[in-house]
Design an enzyme around this catalytic site. Structure first.
Site, mmCIF file in Angstrom:
data_model
loop_
_atom_site.group_PDB
_atom_site.id
_atom_site.type_symbol
_atom_site.label_atom_id
_atom_site.label_comp_id
_atom_site.label_asym_id
_atom_site.label_seq_id
_atom_site.Cartn_x
_atom_site.Cartn_y
_atom_site.Cartn_z
ATOM 1 N N HIS A 37 0.875 -1.179 0.000
ATOM 2 C CA HIS A 37 0.000 0.000 0.000
ATOM 3 C C HIS A 37 0.915 1.232 0.000
ATOM 4 O O HIS A 37 1.687 1.430 0.945
ATOM 5 C CB HIS A 37 -0.921 0.002 1.230
ATOM 6 C CG HIS A 37 -1.899 -1.127 1.216
ATOM 7 N ND1 HIS A 37 -2.178 -1.910 2.316
ATOM 8 C CD2 HIS A 37 -2.658 -1.623 0.196
ATOM 9 C CE1 HIS A 37 -3.083 -2.825 1.984
ATOM 10 N NE2 HIS A 37 -3.380 -2.669 0.700
ATOM 11 N N GLU A 51 1.650 3.805 3.017
ATOM 12 C CA GLU A 51 2.031 3.317 4.343
ATOM 13 C C GLU A 51 3.549 3.449 4.462
ATOM 14 O O GLU A 51 4.308 2.535 4.144
ATOM 15 C CB GLU A 51 1.515 1.896 4.525
ATOM 16 C CG GLU A 51 -0.011 1.878 4.425
ATOM 17 C CD GLU A 51 -0.642 0.499 4.540
ATOM 18 O OE1 GLU A 51 0.077 -0.483 4.812
ATOM 19 O OE2 GLU A 51 -1.864 0.414 4.360
ATOM 20 N N HIS A 99 3.133 -3.275 7.017
ATOM 21 C CA HIS A 99 2.075 -2.285 6.765
ATOM 22 C C HIS A 99 1.939 -1.345 7.954
ATOM 23 O O HIS A 99 2.439 -1.621 9.042
ATOM 24 C CB HIS A 99 0.724 -2.993 6.572
ATOM 25 C CG HIS A 99 0.625 -3.803 5.327
ATOM 26 N ND1 HIS A 99 -0.139 -3.424 4.257
ATOM 27 C CD2 HIS A 99 1.209 -4.973 4.980
ATOM 28 C CE1 HIS A 99 -0.043 -4.333 3.294
ATOM 29 N NE2 HIS A 99 0.784 -5.291 3.710
ATOM 30 N N GLU A 131 1.006 -5.238 10.972
ATOM 31 C CA GLU A 131 0.484 -3.865 11.073
ATOM 32 C C GLU A 131 1.265 -3.213 12.200
ATOM 33 O O GLU A 131 1.047 -3.496 13.378
ATOM 34 C CB GLU A 131 -1.022 -3.886 11.382
ATOM 35 C CG GLU A 131 -1.882 -4.526 10.304
ATOM 36 C CD GLU A 131 -2.088 -3.630 9.071
ATOM 37 O OE1 GLU A 131 -1.635 -2.467 9.080
ATOM 38 O OE2 GLU A 131 -2.694 -4.111 8.096
HETATM 39 ZN ZN LIG Z 1 -1.549 -1.898 4.244
#
Ligand SMILES: [Zn+2]
Length: 336
Positions: free
Chosen positions: A59, A62, A154, A218
């Site tokens: 992504h 990020e 992420h 994350e």
């Molecule tokens: Zn992500």
């Protein structure tokens, strides 16, 4: 290719990419077959015991993991970080990084496990999905005897009751790894969510297709380049560096809480009542008897204390997932 400031190079280099290779004074080798993809081979490698993939920027907005990996590249290149294991670095979506966007057309992290094949060949994220899958295959095939590890890094937009958490892809008949849970504890990961079915994410892909220990991590909150509070990521950053250089990890980290998916909430009808705010933090807890969501087809009421919601989003299309209800579970996977 500027390894001292790889972010700047990725964001600003306008000329067409051409593959390149470099051998450093200390016999470390780096090769790049596409922009955003770097393969490091340790000096004098005979047989690799472990092979690592660190991916970031799947992504594009990020940014913290992108900064962390860019710094790691700088220190490999200047020799202050010594590489022991082969390492493939993937910056997934360079175009989205340049435009400070999560993605341009479709979510790249839904293109894996061959899902990209459902899209036209010239679709941007689908073609990236293919390139990334191919690079992973080439790398892991080269080190087929090694223990394979892939951390897909992420940051999240949504707040979370657990600031740092991991998603452990569905393993089919393989066992969860307590060693990996311990490594995540050292990274400051506070919760691990055991997934309960196949997915089209990058971490599931490496886990399922290559039997890698593979995770979506994350690591904190999404910010723009230069605005990340890097101290908040220091535990994860240190562990990522130590793993590839075979330095001993500090294993005093608190064990993460392990959750399993109890229920996937689905919006079956247009007329759907969803009783969780879209901005509710991930892992928000609900007491027994809470009506979380429902339509004429199905209504979900919690039946245990401490049922939690992850990725809530009521405003999804009919037939799509509106959230995951998760509950704490015992030691990694043994009880499920
Ligand atoms: Zn992500």
């Amino acid at each position: 290719m500027d390894l001292d400031n790889y972010i700047e190079y990725l964001l600003n280099e306008k000329s067409d990419f051409s593959p390149c290779e470099k051998l450093f004074e200390n016999a470390l080798k780096v090769s790049s077959t596409r922009r955003g993809m770097l393969e490091f081979t340790p000096p004098n490698l005979k047989s690799a015991k472990k092979a690592y993939i660190y991916s970031c920027g799947i992504h594009g907005n990020e940014t913290a993991p992108i900064e962390i990996i860019s710094d790691l590249i700088k220190d490999l290149a200047n020799g202050s970080l010594v590489l022991t294991h082969p390492l493939l670095i993937i910056f997934g979506h360079v175009q989205a990084m340049r435009e400070s966007k999560r993605f341009l057309f479709d979510n790249l992290n839904r293109m894996f496990n061959d899902k990209y094949k459902d899209f036209p060949k010239d679709h941007l994220e689908a073609s990236l999905g293919k390139e990334i899958q191919d690079s992973i295959s080439d790398f892991f095939l080269k080190y087929d005897e090694a223990e394979k590890v892939h951390y897909d890094l992420h940051t999240a937009i949504k707040p979370s009751a657990y600031k740092r958490f991991a998603i452990y892809p569905y393993l089919h008949d393989r066992d969860h790894s307590q060693d990996q849970i311990n490594i995540m504890a050292a990274m400051g990961i506070e919760a691990v969510l055991l997934n309960n079915g196949p997915a089209t994410t990058l971490s599931y892909h490496s886990s399922f297709k290559h039997s890698a220990h593979s995770f979506t991590l994350e690591l904190g909150k999404v910010e723009t380049f230069g605005n990340n509070i890097r101290e908040n990521f220091s535990e994860a950053e240190n562990v990522l560096r130590k793993l590839i250089s075979q330095e001993k990890l500090d294993m005093t980290g608190k064990s993460p809480v392990i959750f399993k998916v109890k229920k996937e909430l689905i919006r079956h009808e247009k007329d759907y009542s969803f009783n969780i705010a879209d901005d509710a933090p991930n892992f928000t807890s609900f007491p027994k008897g809470s009506v979380l969501a429902g339509d004429k087809v199905e209504k979900y009421i919690t039946t245990e204390e401490d049922e939690r919601i992850v990725f809530p989003k009521g405003d999804v299309k009919v037939g799509q997932r509106s959230g995951l209800v998760v509950v704490p579970t015992a030691i990694a996977g043994r009880s499920i």
